[in-house]
Design a protein around this motif. Structure first.
Motif, PDB file in Angstrom:
ATOM      1  N   TYR A   1      28.851  19.746  62.881  1.00 43.54           N
ATOM      2  CA  TYR A   1      28.126  20.512  61.874  1.00 43.54           C
ATOM      3  C   TYR A   1      29.076  21.386  61.077  1.00 43.54           C
ATOM      4  CZ  TYR A   1      24.024  19.323  64.670  1.00 43.54           C
ATOM      5  OH  TYR A   1      23.048  18.651  65.345  1.00 43.54           O
ATOM      6  N   GLU A   2      28.583  21.795  59.926  1.00 41.32           N
ATOM      7  CA  GLU A   2      29.304  22.746  59.089  1.00 41.32           C
ATOM      8  C   GLU A   2      28.294  23.810  58.669  1.00 41.32           C
ATOM      9  OE1 GLU A   2      32.562  21.449  56.113  1.00 41.32           O
ATOM     10  OE2 GLU A   2      30.753  21.722  54.913  1.00 41.32           O
ATOM     11  N   THR A   3      28.643  25.071  58.867  1.00 42.66           N
ATOM     12  CA  THR A   3      27.761  26.176  58.486  1.00 42.66           C
ATOM     13  C   THR A   3      28.513  27.115  57.562  1.00 42.66           C
ATOM     14  OG1 THR A   3      26.524  26.113  60.554  1.00 42.66           O
ATOM     15  CG2 THR A   3      26.462  28.172  59.333  1.00 42.66           C
ATOM     16  N   VAL A   4      27.888  27.436  56.452  1.00 40.46           N
ATOM     17  CA  VAL A   4      28.410  28.455  55.546  1.00 40.46           C
ATOM     18  C   VAL A   4      27.398  29.585  55.568  1.00 40.46           C
ATOM     19  CG1 VAL A   4      29.000  29.020  53.160  1.00 40.46           C
ATOM     20  CG2 VAL A   4      29.565  26.778  54.073  1.00 40.46           C
ATOM     21  N   PHE A   5      27.897  30.818  55.727  1.00 39.78           N
ATOM     22  CA  PHE A   5      26.992  31.956  55.667  1.00 39.78           C
ATOM     23  C   PHE A   5      27.589  33.059  54.817  1.00 39.78           C
ATOM     24  CE2 PHE A   5      29.472  32.469  59.525  1.00 39.78           C
ATOM     25  CZ  PHE A   5      29.825  33.814  59.549  1.00 39.78           C
ATOM     26  N   ILE A   6      26.711  33.898  54.285  1.00 38.76           N
ATOM     27  CA  ILE A   6      27.120  34.987  53.401  1.00 38.76           C
ATOM     28  C   ILE A   6      26.710  36.307  54.042  1.00 38.76           C
ATOM     29  CG2 ILE A   6      26.974  35.947  51.076  1.00 38.76           C
ATOM     30  CD1 ILE A   6      25.837  33.191  50.189  1.00 38.76           C
ATOM     31  N   CYS A   7      27.700  37.186  54.216  1.00 35.67           N
ATOM     32  CA  CYS A   7      27.437  38.532  54.735  1.00 35.67           C
ATOM     33  C   CYS A   7      27.219  39.473  53.560  1.00 35.67           C
ATOM     34  CB  CYS A   7      28.616  39.039  55.556  1.00 35.67           C
ATOM     35  SG  CYS A   7      28.863  38.151  57.091  1.00 35.67           S
ATOM     36  N   THR A   8      26.394  40.470  53.779  1.00 36.93           N
ATOM     37  CA  THR A   8      26.091  41.446  52.742  1.00 36.93           C
ATOM     38  C   THR A   8      27.364  42.184  52.296  1.00 36.93           C
ATOM     39  OG1 THR A   8      24.687  43.310  52.170  1.00 36.93           O
ATOM     40  CG2 THR A   8      25.429  43.196  54.437  1.00 36.93           C
ATOM     41  N   PRO A   9      27.506  42.493  51.006  1.00 32.59           N
ATOM     42  CA  PRO A   9      28.735  43.113  50.498  1.00 32.59           C
ATOM     43  C   PRO A   9      28.898  44.594  50.865  1.00 32.59           C
ATOM     44  CG  PRO A   9      27.163  42.874  48.726  1.00 32.59           C
ATOM     45  CD  PRO A   9      26.571  42.198  49.934  1.00 32.59           C
ATOM     46  N   VAL A  10      27.878  45.224  51.418  1.00 25.29           N
ATOM     47  CA  VAL A  10      27.989  46.643  51.760  1.00 25.29           C
ATOM     48  C   VAL A  10      28.745  46.861  53.070  1.00 25.29           C
ATOM     49  CG1 VAL A  10      25.928  47.318  50.470  1.00 25.29           C
ATOM     50  CG2 VAL A  10      25.717  46.685  52.871  1.00 25.29           C
ATOM     51  N   LEU A  11      29.094  45.771  53.762  1.00 24.67           N
ATOM     52  CA  LEU A  11      29.823  45.878  55.021  1.00 24.67           C
ATOM     53  C   LEU A  11      31.310  46.126  54.769  1.00 24.67           C
ATOM     54  CD1 LEU A  11      28.348  42.810  56.943  1.00 24.67           C
ATOM     55  CD2 LEU A  11      27.671  45.186  57.172  1.00 24.67           C
ATOM     56  N   SER A  12      31.947  46.796  55.722  1.00 26.53           N
ATOM     57  CA  SER A  12      33.397  46.954  55.662  1.00 26.53           C
ATOM     58  C   SER A  12      34.038  45.706  56.264  1.00 26.53           C
ATOM     59  CB  SER A  12      33.822  48.194  56.436  1.00 26.53           C
ATOM     60  OG  SER A  12      33.553  48.021  57.809  1.00 26.53           O
ATOM     61  N   GLU A  13      35.323  45.552  56.076  1.00 29.52           N
ATOM     62  CA  GLU A  13      36.034  44.383  56.605  1.00 29.52           C
ATOM     63  C   GLU A  13      35.881  44.240  58.127  1.00 29.52           C
ATOM     64  OE1 GLU A  13      37.869  40.958  55.540  1.00 29.52           O
ATOM     65  OE2 GLU A  13      37.512  42.567  54.101  1.00 29.52           O
ATOM     66  N   PRO A  14      36.025  45.338  58.910  1.00 32.92           N
ATOM     67  CA  PRO A  14      35.828  45.194  60.364  1.00 32.92           C
ATOM     68  C   PRO A  14      34.400  44.772  60.741  1.00 32.92           C
ATOM     69  CG  PRO A  14      36.970  47.244  59.889  1.00 32.92           C
ATOM     70  CD  PRO A  14      36.547  46.660  58.580  1.00 32.92           C
ATOM     71  N   GLN A  15      33.402  45.220  59.985  1.00 33.62           N
ATOM     72  CA  GLN A  15      32.015  44.841  60.271  1.00 33.62           C
ATOM     73  C   GLN A  15      31.795  43.352  60.009  1.00 33.62           C
ATOM     74  OE1 GLN A  15      30.291  47.826  57.672  1.00 33.62           O
ATOM     75  NE2 GLN A  15      29.331  48.847  59.432  1.00 33.62           N
ATOM     76  N   VAL A  16      32.423  42.828  58.954  1.00 29.31           N
ATOM     77  CA  VAL A  16      32.313  41.402  58.649  1.00 29.31           C
ATOM     78  C   VAL A  16      32.978  40.601  59.764  1.00 29.31           C
ATOM     79  CG1 VAL A  16      33.012  39.560  57.068  1.00 29.31           C
ATOM     80  CG2 VAL A  16      32.202  41.731  56.149  1.00 29.31           C
ATOM     81  N   LYS A  17      34.165  41.046  60.200  1.00 28.09           N
ATOM     82  CA  LYS A  17      34.871  40.343  61.278  1.00 28.09           C
ATOM     83  C   LYS A  17      34.060  40.367  62.570  1.00 28.09           C
ATOM     84  CE  LYS A  17      39.471  40.746  59.447  1.00 28.09           C
ATOM     85  NZ  LYS A  17      40.761  41.401  59.464  1.00 28.09           N
ATOM     86  N   GLU A  18      33.364  41.463  62.816  1.00 24.37           N
ATOM     87  CA  GLU A  18      32.510  41.569  64.003  1.00 24.37           C
ATOM     88  C   GLU A  18      31.357  40.562  63.935  1.00 24.37           C
ATOM     89  OE1 GLU A  18      29.213  44.670  65.637  1.00 24.37           O
ATOM     90  OE2 GLU A  18      31.028  45.557  64.791  1.00 24.37           O
ATOM     91  N   ALA A  19      30.753  40.422  62.749  1.00 22.49           N
ATOM     92  CA  ALA A  19      29.658  39.457  62.574  1.00 22.49           C
ATOM     93  C   ALA A  19      30.167  38.025  62.775  1.00 22.49           C
ATOM     94  CB  ALA A  19      29.046  39.604  61.185  1.00 22.49           C
ATOM     95  N   VAL A  20      31.343  37.724  62.225  1.00 28.13           N
ATOM     96  CA  VAL A  20      31.936  36.391  62.373  1.00 28.13           C
ATOM     97  C   VAL A  20      32.226  36.122  63.846  1.00 28.13           C
ATOM     98  CG1 VAL A  20      33.984  35.002  61.869  1.00 28.13           C
ATOM     99  CG2 VAL A  20      32.878  36.301  60.040  1.00 28.13           C
TER     100      VAL A  20
END
Length: 118
Positions: A5-24
């Motif tokens: 499978y291949e999944t693309v997802f979009i995180c909200t832009p109000v997050l900081s870089e560490p928060q995005v990395k945590e979600a990933v």
């Protein structure tokens, strides 16, 4: 039997870089903990959206390519829906041609990055 499978997802832009990395990391761990195999992941960074989603015009894009049991996809998509940091996602089952194309694309990308280092 594991499908690819291949999944693309979009995180909200109000997050900081560490928060995005945590979600990933959360979703990477979810894949591996449920017997999946992460083949490739790509951070596409902040991109402008084609149309506003939840009154936002940009977001952090990320791509996962992985092998997993078909029943796991429902569980993962439920987690995407529950996570407030994710504003959109799409999961696609890859057929043999898409898998070959994906491998070719990864090799080409790797060759380009090695060429830039020279």
């Amino acid at each position: 039997m594991l499908n690819q499978y291949e999944t693309v997802f979009i995180c909200t832009p109000v997050l900081s870089e560490p928060q995005v990395k945590e979600a990933v990391k959360k979703f990477k761990d979810l894949i591996t903990e449920n017997g999946g195999e992460l083949i490739h992941d790509e951070d596409w960074g902040m991109k402008k959206l084609a149309y506003p989603i939840q009154k936002k015009s940009s977001g952090f894009y990320h791509l996962f390519e992985f092998k997993a049991d078909p029943a796991f996809i429902t569980k993962m998509e439920t987690d995407f829906r529950r996570d407030e940091r994710i504003i959109r996602f799409m999961t696609v089952k890859l057929d043999k041609y898409a898998v070959a194309y994906s491998e070719k694309r990864r090799k080409l990308r790797k060759a380009k990055s090695e060429k830039k280092e020279d």
